[in-house]
Design an enzyme around this catalytic site. Sequence first.
Site, mmCIF file in Angstrom:
data_model
loop_
_atom_site.group_PDB
_atom_site.id
_atom_site.type_symbol
_atom_site.label_atom_id
_atom_site.label_comp_id
_atom_site.label_asym_id
_atom_site.label_seq_id
_atom_site.Cartn_x
_atom_site.Cartn_y
_atom_site.Cartn_z
ATOM 1 N N GLY A 140 0.794 -1.218 0.000
ATOM 2 C CA GLY A 140 0.000 0.000 0.000
ATOM 3 C C GLY A 140 0.827 1.269 0.000
ATOM 4 O O GLY A 140 0.268 2.360 0.009
ATOM 5 N N THR A 176 2.932 4.239 -1.498
ATOM 6 C CA THR A 176 2.954 4.948 -2.777
ATOM 7 C C THR A 176 4.237 5.764 -2.867
ATOM 8 O O THR A 176 5.049 5.778 -1.952
ATOM 9 C CB THR A 176 1.731 5.864 -2.926
ATOM 10 N N ALA A 186 -1.674 -1.062 -4.757
ATOM 11 C CA ALA A 186 -2.771 -0.112 -4.983
ATOM 12 C C ALA A 186 -2.423 1.194 -4.291
ATOM 13 O O ALA A 186 -1.906 1.177 -3.168
ATOM 14 C CB ALA A 186 -4.090 -0.653 -4.438
ATOM 15 N N HIS A 203 -4.866 15.232 2.242
ATOM 16 C CA HIS A 203 -4.435 14.171 3.151
ATOM 17 C C HIS A 203 -3.825 14.766 4.409
ATOM 18 O O HIS A 203 -3.541 15.964 4.474
ATOM 19 C CB HIS A 203 -3.417 13.258 2.472
ATOM 20 N N HIS A 204 -3.576 13.897 5.370
ATOM 21 C CA HIS A 204 -2.983 14.307 6.643
ATOM 22 C C HIS A 204 -1.590 14.902 6.433
ATOM 23 O O HIS A 204 -0.903 14.610 5.453
ATOM 24 C CB HIS A 204 -2.907 13.118 7.595
ATOM 25 N N LYS A 242 1.647 12.773 5.454
ATOM 26 C CA LYS A 242 1.794 12.022 4.203
ATOM 27 C C LYS A 242 2.950 12.589 3.398
ATOM 28 O O LYS A 242 3.002 13.792 3.125
ATOM 29 C CB LYS A 242 0.504 12.055 3.391
ATOM 30 N N GLY A 291 -0.985 8.861 -4.785
ATOM 31 C CA GLY A 291 -1.089 7.885 -5.866
ATOM 32 C C GLY A 291 -2.485 7.814 -6.446
ATOM 33 O O GLY A 291 -2.667 7.655 -7.658
#
Length: 249
Positions: free
Chosen positions: A89, A91, A114, A149-150, A153, A159
């Site tokens: 997971g 990216t 993904a 996002h937080h 990140k 992604g």
Amino acid sequence: MSGGRAQGGRPLRLAIIGMGKMGRAVAALAPERGFEVVATIGGRDNPAGSGLSPATLRGAEVAIEFTDPEAAPTNVETCVDLGVPIVCGTTGWYDQLEAVASDVRRNDGALLYAPNFSVGVAVFLAAVERAARAVAAAGGFDAHVVETHHAAKKDAPSGTALVLAREAAAALGRDVPITSVRTGSVPGTHEVIFDGAFEQIRLEHLARDRRVFADGALRAAAWLVGRRGVFTMKDVLAGSAPATARGER
């Protein structure tokens, strides 16, 4: 096999590589989904994990990896070398994806990657693809993507945003810009906006809880066991690539 159960009904043995926020979310949800967590690798001081080996993986039948872009390719390749299917997971490393995927296939391994494991995001992507084709046919619309996002990140754009922009761009025949926002503790929000001269179409996916990603990753892990090749969440949702027989380890 259903959920995290192997043939005979016993729990699947799971290794979690990277015990950051996502790793901890996976660990908390895994027993409820029928997995036995046999190894947790990495921690607050070493989120990427280290020392992947048969001893540290402790007989895991599948691994889930959420670390960082620098560590992910090596973690994938090591798991493949050790014969452990891996769900990745992380990216920010997709510039190396082609080489890593070739290595996985060459070694008859199994990788499912993904940028986002949310089932809702997979549905959202299909909706965006359809909307972009309709907008392209109608003409007169521009498009852009906004992702939030937080603050912790590391990669920007996300992604998921890159995939959304790529699919919209393919339909429209031109680049689709992305705006990235990093703030607070937002699990993840993605919005695709089609702008016309006098109107606007907005499509949005909002993740309310980080567990949505953990749940999808566990679903992917259960699906991956017994398969060989390189897969995405599209394969999981389509139920393609029938599993091949695999003996007990």
